[in-house]
Write a protein that holds these residues in place. Structure first.
Motif, PDB file in Angstrom:
ATOM      1  N   LYS A  38      29.066  27.156  74.717  1.00 15.87           N
ATOM      2  CA  LYS A  38      29.239  28.377  75.515  1.00 15.87           C
ATOM      3  C   LYS A  38      28.740  28.075  76.927  1.00 15.87           C
ATOM      4  CE  LYS A  38      28.628  31.213  71.404  1.00 15.87           C
ATOM      5  NZ  LYS A  38      27.790  32.213  70.698  1.00 15.87           N
ATOM      6  N   ALA A  39      29.551  27.305  77.636  1.00 19.07           N
ATOM      7  CA  ALA A  39      29.103  26.683  78.881  1.00 19.07           C
ATOM      8  C   ALA A  39      29.432  27.531  80.104  1.00 19.07           C
ATOM      9  CB  ALA A  39      29.722  25.294  79.032  1.00 19.07           C
ATOM     10  N   TRP A  52      24.634  25.127  78.870  1.00 19.35           N
ATOM     11  CA  TRP A  52      24.896  26.018  77.743  1.00 19.35           C
ATOM     12  C   TRP A  52      23.706  25.996  76.777  1.00 19.35           C
ATOM     13  CZ3 TRP A  52      27.266  21.262  78.292  1.00 19.35           C
ATOM     14  CH2 TRP A  52      27.126  20.338  77.259  1.00 19.35           C
TER      15      TRP A  52
END
Length: 365
Positions: A38-39, A52
Motif C-alpha cells: 500500500k505504497a 508503505w
C-alpha cells in the motif's frame, strides 16, 4: 427422456472442450499471490521515497520498485520486524514519475503490481523560491531585533534558519517559524552580521526540507549606543539637547543650532565617531517633535554626508534632499561603496539660519 439425455451429453462435451482450451493457462494447485504494497510516493529534492507499511502477510520477503517503463529498478529486502518500508530513489530528474511496486515471498511469488505516481523536485523549483523578506533589522545596546515580512506559506515555506555570532564568539543557528513576525537576539556580537535562509517543504508529504542559499541582510540599522559626537559646528544649549541628541535613539529630543545671542547661519555640521569601521548602505534622518507635537518644520532642505577612517581625510557620499515637513524616518541610499569609522553630517540649506533636527541613523554591514 431421450431429449434430456442428449442435452446432458452435449453439455458434458462442451465443458470438456472448454477445459481443453484453458487447461494450459492454469497452474496446478492455483496461483499464489503475495500481499501487495500500500505504497505512496514522498517527493524530495532530486529524489523520492516509496513508502508503505509492513504487510500483514508474514511471507512477504522482499520488494522491487520499477520506473522509467521498467528500465530502472531497485530490489529491497524486508525484515520480519520492519514496521515501515521506505525505498529511497536518488539522482532523479525534475519531473513526474510512475513507479511500479511488487512484493515477493521467498519462493519468488509476487503480488499484483501497484502503480504510484509522484514528482521529484529540482533546481527549477528551487530557483522560483526566495528567502523571506526582512522588513527591518536594527541593533540597539547589543540587542538585534529583526522584523520579518510574510512567509511564503503558499510555496511551502515552513520557517527559516537564522545564523549569527554570539557574544562568546560562537556561531549559532536558530529556527524561526513561518508564523513568527519578529526575532529578538540578546546575545548578538557587536559589529557582526547575520545570515538566514528560508526552508521549504515542496509537499506536505515531502521526504526532505529544501533550503535556499544563505542571504546576508545589507541594511542593518547600526547600534548607536557606543557612538559619540566628537565635534560640531554650533548648538543651542538646553537640557537633554545639543548636537549629541541626534544619536540618542529618539526623535523626541533635538539638536537645536545656536540661537543666542544671534542665530548661527548654515551650514551646520556634526562629526560622529562610531568606534569601529562600518560600510554604509543608507542613512536615516528624522525631524523632531520636541515642543512641537505635530513635528518641527525647521529641519534642513538639503544635507551632505561624508565618511572618514581617521577623521582627517574625508570621502563625499553625496548630497540629499530632506523633506522637513514630513514625519517619520526618511531613508537615503548610499551608492558609493565606502567604509569608515567617522561620518560627518552637514546641513547645507534651510528656510532660515536656524536648524532643528531629531535623529540621524546609519544602516550598513
Amino acid at each position: 427422456m431421450k431429449q434430456l439425455f442428449l442435452c446432458i451429453l452435449f453439455m458434458a462435451w462442451g465443458c470438456s472442450k472448454i477445459d481443453d482450451s484453458y487447461k494450459n493457462l492454469i497452474e496446478p494447485g492455483g496461483r499464489v499471490y503475495v500481499e501487495k504494497a500500500k505504497a505512496v510516493v514522498r517527493p524530495g529534492y532530486k529524489k523520492v521515497a516509496i513508502v508503505w507499511p509492513r504487510a500483514s502477510d508474514p511471507n512477504v520477503h522482499s520488494a522491487k520498485v520499477y520506473w522509467n517503463n521498467y528500465s530502472d529498478s531497485v530490489l529491497v529486502n524486508i525484515a520480519a520486524n520492519q514496521d515501515t518500508i521506505s525505498v529511497p530513489i536518488m539522482g532523479l530528474q525534475e519531473q513526474y514519475y510512475t513507479f511500479i511496486v511488487k512484493t515477493f515471498d521467498n519462493k519468488g511469488n509476487s503480488s499484483v503490481p501497484v502503480e504510484v505516481n509522484g514528482r521529484a523536485y529540482g533546481d527549477s523549483y528551487l530557483a522560483a523560491l526566495a528567502n523571506r523578506f526582512v522588513s527591518s533589522a536594527a541593533v540597539w545596546a547589543g540587542i538585534l531585533t529583526i522584523n520579518w515580512g510574510a512567509a511564503a506559506v503558499y510555496n511551502g515555506e515552513v520557517g527559516l534558519q537564522l545564523m549569527y555570532k554570539d557574544t562568546a564568539g560562537a556561531q549559532k543557528k536558530i529556527f524561526v517559524s513561518n508564523t513568527q513576525s519578529a526575532s529578538v537576539i540578546s546575545d548578538f556580537a557587536a559589529d557582526t552580521k547575520f545570515e538566514y535562509r528560508s526552508m521549504f517543504l515542496a509537499d506536505s508529504n515531502a521526504v526532505d526540507t529544501i533550503y535556499k542559499e544563505y542571504g546576508r541582510v545589507r541594511d542593518i540599522k547600526l547600534d548607536k549606543t557606543k557612538w559619540s559626537v566628537v565635534s560640531f559646528s554650533d548648538q543651542h544649549p538646553e537640557p537633554g539637547g545639543g548636537a549629541a541628541a541626534v544619536i540618542d535613539g529618539t526623535f523626541t529630543t533635538r539638536w537645536h543650532t545656536q540661537a543666542i545671542p544671534s542665530a548661527a547661519p548654515y551650514p551646520h555640521w556634526v562629526i560622529v565617531d562610531m568606534k569601529s569601521e562600518q560600510t554604509f548602505t543608507q542613512f536615516g534622518v528624522e525631524r523632531t517633535n520636541k515642543d512641537v507635537p505635530a513635528g518641527d518644520a525647521r529641519g534642513p532642505n538639503t544635507f551632505q554626508v561624508l565618511i572618514s577612517k581617521d577623521n582627517i581625510t574625508w570621502m563625499d557620499l553625496g548630497t540629499f534632499n530632506f523633506n522637513r515637513l514630513a514625519n517619520g524616518e526618511q531613508l537615503f541610499p548610499i551608492t558609493s561603496a565606502a567604509s569608515g569609522r567617522y561620518f560627518k553630517f552637514v546641513a547645507l540649506t534651510g528656510e532660515g539660519p536656524l536648524m532643528v533636527l531629531g535623529e540621524i541613523s546609519a544602516y550598513g554591514f
